[in-house]
Design a protein around this motif. Structure first.
Motif, PDB file in Angstrom:
ATOM      1  N   TYR A  71       0.822  -1.207   0.000  1.00 18.98           N
ATOM      2  CA  TYR A  71       0.000   0.000   0.000  1.00 18.98           C
ATOM      3  C   TYR A  71       0.856   1.256   0.000  1.00 18.98           C
ATOM      4  CZ  TYR A  71      -4.723   1.774   0.647  1.00 18.98           C
ATOM      5  OH  TYR A  71      -5.933   2.354   0.455  1.00 18.98           O
ATOM      6  N   CYS A  72       2.109   1.105   0.438  1.00 20.22           N
ATOM      7  CA  CYS A  72       3.019   2.246   0.513  1.00 20.22           C
ATOM      8  C   CYS A  72       3.325   2.737  -0.886  1.00 20.22           C
ATOM      9  CB  CYS A  72       4.317   1.825   1.201  1.00 20.22           C
ATOM     10  SG  CYS A  72       5.596   3.091   1.192  1.00 20.22           S
ATOM     11  N   MET A  73       3.376   4.058  -1.057  1.00 24.96           N
ATOM     12  CA  MET A  73       3.694   4.585  -2.377  1.00 24.96           C
ATOM     13  C   MET A  73       5.093   5.205  -2.404  1.00 24.96           C
ATOM     14  SD  MET A  73       1.113   7.783  -2.337  1.00 24.96           S
ATOM     15  CE  MET A  73       1.341   9.124  -1.182  1.00 24.96           C
ATOM     16  N   GLY A  74       5.841   5.049  -1.320  1.00 29.66           N
ATOM     17  CA  GLY A  74       7.236   5.471  -1.322  1.00 29.66           C
ATOM     18  C   GLY A  74       7.457   6.968  -1.299  1.00 29.66           C
ATOM     19  N   CYS A  75       6.554   7.708  -0.692  1.00 22.85           N
ATOM     20  CA  CYS A  75       6.696   9.166  -0.701  1.00 22.85           C
ATOM     21  C   CYS A  75       7.810   9.619   0.238  1.00 22.85           C
ATOM     22  CB  CYS A  75       5.385   9.853  -0.339  1.00 22.85           C
ATOM     23  SG  CYS A  75       4.891   9.680   1.392  1.00 22.85           S
ATOM     24  N   GLY A  76       8.118   8.811   1.243  1.00 25.59           N
ATOM     25  CA  GLY A  76       9.249   9.136   2.112  1.00 25.59           C
ATOM     26  C   GLY A  76       8.927  10.069   3.261  1.00 25.59           C
ATOM     27  N   TYR A  77       7.663  10.416   3.436  1.00 23.48           N
ATOM     28  CA  TYR A  77       7.319  11.287   4.578  1.00 23.48           C
ATOM     29  C   TYR A  77       7.745  10.654   5.900  1.00 23.48           C
ATOM     30  CZ  TYR A  77       4.367  14.702   2.126  1.00 23.48           C
ATOM     31  OH  TYR A  77       3.900  15.706   1.333  1.00 23.48           O
ATOM     32  N   CYS A  78       7.480   9.371   6.036  1.00 28.40           N
ATOM     33  CA  CYS A  78       7.763   8.689   7.298  1.00 28.40           C
ATOM     34  C   CYS A  78       9.265   8.624   7.554  1.00 28.40           C
ATOM     35  CB  CYS A  78       7.157   7.293   7.293  1.00 28.40           C
ATOM     36  SG  CYS A  78       7.700   6.265   5.922  1.00 28.40           S
ATOM     37  N   VAL A  79      10.049   8.499   6.449  1.00 30.83           N
ATOM     38  CA  VAL A  79      11.501   8.444   6.589  1.00 30.83           C
ATOM     39  C   VAL A  79      11.988   9.754   7.217  1.00 30.83           C
ATOM     40  CG1 VAL A  79      13.677   8.177   5.341  1.00 30.83           C
ATOM     41  CG2 VAL A  79      11.665   6.915   4.598  1.00 30.83           C
ATOM     42  N   GLN A  80      11.375  10.843   6.773  1.00 30.93           N
ATOM     43  CA  GLN A  80      11.735  12.145   7.324  1.00 30.93           C
ATOM     44  C   GLN A  80      11.204  12.322   8.732  1.00 30.93           C
ATOM     45  OE1 GLN A  80      12.545  15.303   5.356  1.00 30.93           O
ATOM     46  NE2 GLN A  80      12.891  14.301   3.406  1.00 30.93           N
ATOM     47  N   ALA A  81      10.041  11.739   9.004  1.00 35.33           N
ATOM     48  CA  ALA A  81       9.388  11.992  10.291  1.00 35.33           C
ATOM     49  C   ALA A  81      10.040  11.235  11.434  1.00 35.33           C
ATOM     50  CB  ALA A  81       7.908  11.610  10.205  1.00 35.33           C
ATOM     51  N   CYS A  82      10.661  10.086  11.155  1.00 38.38           N
ATOM     52  CA  CYS A  82      11.220   9.284  12.241  1.00 38.38           C
ATOM     53  C   CYS A  82      12.371  10.039  12.896  1.00 38.38           C
ATOM     54  CB  CYS A  82      11.704   7.935  11.721  1.00 38.38           C
ATOM     55  SG  CYS A  82      12.518   6.972  13.015  1.00 38.38           S
ATOM     56  N   PRO A  83      12.247  10.340  14.176  1.00 36.74           N
ATOM     57  CA  PRO A  83      13.317  11.106  14.836  1.00 36.74           C
ATOM     58  C   PRO A  83      14.552  10.262  15.111  1.00 36.74           C
ATOM     59  CG  PRO A  83      11.458  10.734  16.333  1.00 36.74           C
ATOM     60  CD  PRO A  83      11.120  10.060  15.056  1.00 36.74           C
ATOM     61  N   TYR A  84      14.454   8.949  14.914  1.00 35.77           N
ATOM     62  CA  TYR A  84      15.561   8.048  15.219  1.00 35.77           C
ATOM     63  C   TYR A  84      16.273   7.557  13.964  1.00 35.77           C
ATOM     64  CZ  TYR A  84      12.827   8.055  19.495  1.00 35.77           C
ATOM     65  OH  TYR A  84      12.122   8.442  20.598  1.00 35.77           O
ATOM     66  N   CYS A 114      15.221   5.489  11.643  1.00 37.29           N
ATOM     67  CA  CYS A 114      15.108   4.039  11.556  1.00 37.29           C
ATOM     68  C   CYS A 114      14.507   3.555  10.247  1.00 37.29           C
ATOM     69  CB  CYS A 114      14.270   3.517  12.713  1.00 37.29           C
ATOM     70  SG  CYS A 114      15.051   3.825  14.288  1.00 37.29           S
ATOM     71  N   ARG A 115      14.109   4.488   9.390  1.00 40.11           N
ATOM     72  CA  ARG A 115      13.441   4.068   8.157  1.00 40.11           C
ATOM     73  C   ARG A 115      14.283   4.420   6.938  1.00 40.11           C
ATOM     74  NH1 ARG A 115       7.498   4.030   7.878  1.00 40.11           N
ATOM     75  NH2 ARG A 115       6.765   3.432   9.933  1.00 40.11           N
ATOM     76  N   TYR A 116      14.082   3.705   5.865  1.00 40.68           N
ATOM     77  CA  TYR A 116      14.741   4.009   4.607  1.00 40.68           C
ATOM     78  C   TYR A 116      13.827   3.601   3.474  1.00 40.68           C
ATOM     79  CZ  TYR A 116      15.742  -0.987   4.808  1.00 40.68           C
ATOM     80  OH  TYR A 116      15.619  -2.348   4.905  1.00 40.68           O
ATOM     81  N   ILE A 117      14.108   4.153   2.294  1.00 45.38           N
ATOM     82  CA  ILE A 117      13.356   3.712   1.118  1.00 45.38           C
ATOM     83  C   ILE A 117      14.121   2.553   0.503  1.00 45.38           C
ATOM     84  CG2 ILE A 117      12.539   4.364  -1.180  1.00 45.38           C
ATOM     85  CD1 ILE A 117      10.912   5.696   0.963  1.00 45.38           C
ATOM     86  N   HIS A 118      13.441   1.426   0.350  1.00 41.79           N
ATOM     87  CA  HIS A 118      14.084   0.219  -0.170  1.00 41.79           C
ATOM     88  C   HIS A 118      14.560   0.478  -1.604  1.00 41.79           C
ATOM     89  CE1 HIS A 118      14.678  -3.923  -1.405  1.00 41.79           C
ATOM     90  NE2 HIS A 118      14.590  -4.276  -0.134  1.00 41.79           N
ATOM     91  N   PRO A 119      15.844   0.162  -1.895  1.00 35.62           N
ATOM     92  CA  PRO A 119      16.402   0.557  -3.206  1.00 35.62           C
ATOM     93  C   PRO A 119      15.753  -0.127  -4.405  1.00 35.62           C
ATOM     94  CG  PRO A 119      17.932  -0.834  -1.984  1.00 35.62           C
ATOM     95  CD  PRO A 119      16.829  -0.488  -1.035  1.00 35.62           C
ATOM     96  N   THR A 120      15.200  -1.305  -4.236  1.00 37.00           N
ATOM     97  CA  THR A 120      14.574  -1.946  -5.403  1.00 37.00           C
ATOM     98  C   THR A 120      13.048  -1.965  -5.321  1.00 37.00           C
ATOM     99  OG1 THR A 120      14.883  -4.099  -4.335  1.00 37.00           O
ATOM    100  CG2 THR A 120      16.546  -3.431  -5.936  1.00 37.00           C
ATOM    101  N   LYS A 121      12.511  -2.057  -4.106  1.00 33.63           N
ATOM    102  CA  LYS A 121      11.046  -2.061  -3.991  1.00 33.63           C
ATOM    103  C   LYS A 121      10.467  -0.649  -4.045  1.00 33.63           C
ATOM    104  CE  LYS A 121      10.996  -5.974  -0.738  1.00 33.63           C
ATOM    105  NZ  LYS A 121      10.653  -6.235   0.671  1.00 33.63           N
TER     106      LYS A 121
END
Lengths: 161, 244
Positions: free
Chosen positions: B148-161, B163-170
């Motif tokens: 369901y994720c569309m890879g916008c990356g908001y959550c990657v920015q929001a995590c203060p730790y 802990c998230r990344y955008i998967h390079p192939t998915k």
């Protein structure tokens, strides 16, 4: 009644609105995934999908079922709380099919120093050696049985596992 | 009975609601596992971490984490007495192959801090997701619905730790699942399984028999960035004040 007679155009307007709303409901029924909103604003089925990911580490319990002897040796020594797969790697495949997936014996030259090479960053009470001075090139398992590493447990003491 | 256009119009919403419930189907359920009986977290004892990198390698093997990306990683801190709040932090390849040995510093200390998703109870990452692709489960694990994720990356920015990344192939967000596929089967996480010193321990905060409760009672534990009120559930014992 005379009021309603002139309000026909309003009913047509409401009718169009109702039809559009129904189209919205039908389209929504198609595009919103099943189970969305069951627990919250997400697709509940995703939880089950993630829970179905394949295992790679079998867990200590699975090792102990067949290798009780090694587990007993281990339990007597300083490595009692080190799980098998901490050194031997993920072996769910071996649990599923012991004949087809045979674990590769770890190389003690690289394995032991990973934890026991002296570094000021490691906790003070943790046993550490400068491998080059400590062993002078002699393989670790010559003196230490990796499963129960007290001195004299190694292969030249006849206690190897 | 004569079915007029009006009757049809009245029946359509009812039909839509009925159809919706047909589409929903029955939810998937794992046998012998009730989500509401658990509330997962982790205990990390910094004083036991030896920086071997076993957890990082185990995580990458268990979860097929691509090279150069980490769901968990280990940092080596060097905190000197001159800069109590400005430690030097290194994490070569996430600490996957361990760390170069360091010699004693009379004016400071070295220590390792393992990091992973904190599975926050009030996570910023789940709040910013515009499509509902990341969420906290009823048992307290923050997960990503990668279909369901569309890879916008908001959550990657929001995590203060971080802990998230955008998967390079998915091309979708990826992060620690707290080995959800393992803990729901009664196993511990891959990182805890591989940790040789017990520096990491999976904790079920809803299980009254879990040793975490006694530990929390008898130790002063910290969470990372408590000022952000994320409700982090990864507890750190013996954490130096310089850790961020």
């Amino acid at each position: 009644m005379s009021v309603l007679k002139d309000a026909g155009h309003l009913f047509r307007f409401v009718g169009i609105f109702v039809v559009l709303f129904l189209i919205f409901l039908v389209v929504r029924g198609f595009v919103v995934p099943k189970t969305f909103g069951e627990y919250g604003h997400y697709r509940a089925a995703a939880i089950g999908e993630i829970a179905a990911n394949p295992l790679h580490f079998a867990g200590h319990q699975a090792c102990a079922e067949c290798h009780a002897d090694i587990v007993a040796t281990k339990a007597a020594g300083a490595h009692a709380h080190v799980n098998c797969e901490a050194c031997h790697g993920p072996l769910e495949g071996h649990v599923e099919n012991p004949a087809a997936v045979v674990p590769v014996l770890p190389n003690t030259a690289t394995l032991c120093v990973r934890c026991h090479e002296a570094s000021a960053a490691r906790p003070k009470g943790f046993p550490q050696v400068v491998a080059a001075e400590h062993a002078n090139g002699v393989a670790c398992e010559t003196c230490h049985n990796p499963h129960s590493p007290a001195i004299g447990s190694g292969s030249n003491a006849g206690g190897a596992q | 009975m004569n079915i007029t256009r009006r009757h049809v119009l009245l029946l359509l919403p009812a039909a839509a609601v009925a159809w919706k419930s047909v589409l929903a189907g029955t939810p998937e359920s794992a046998p012998n596992y009730t989500m509401t009986d658990h509330w997962w977290g982790m205990l990390i004892d910094v004083s036991k971490c030896i920086g071997c990198g076993n957890c990082v390698r185990a995580c990458q093997a268990e979860n097929d984490v691509p090279d150069g990306f980490f769901r968990t990683w280990v940092e080596e801190y060097h905190r000197t007495d001159w800069h109590l709040d400005r430690p030097q932090v290194i994490s070569p390849d996430g600490g996957k192959e361990g760390f170069p040995p360091v010699s004693e510093d009379p004016d400071g200390i070295y220590f390792f801090v393992p990091k992973l998703c904190n599975h926050c109870a009030d996570s910023p990452c789940t709040q910013v997701c515009p499509v509902g692709a990341t969420f906290i489960t009823p048992d307290g694990v923050v997960l990503i619905d990668q279909k369901y994720c569309m890879g916008c990356g908001y959550c990657v920015q929001a995590c203060p730790y971080g802990c998230r990344y955008i998967h390079p192939t998915k091309h979708v967000a990826d992060k620690c699942t707290l080995c959800y596929h393992r803990i729901t089967k009664g196993l511990t996480t891959a990182c805890c399984e591989a940790c040789p010193t017990g520096a990491r321990q999976l904790a079920d905060l809803k299980n009254p028999k879990d040793p975490i409760h006694e530990f929390l009672r008898t130790h002063t534990v910290h969470i990372l960035k408590p000022d952000m009120a994320t409700g982090a559930k990864v507890f750190y014992n013996d954490l130096d004040g310089s850790v961020r």
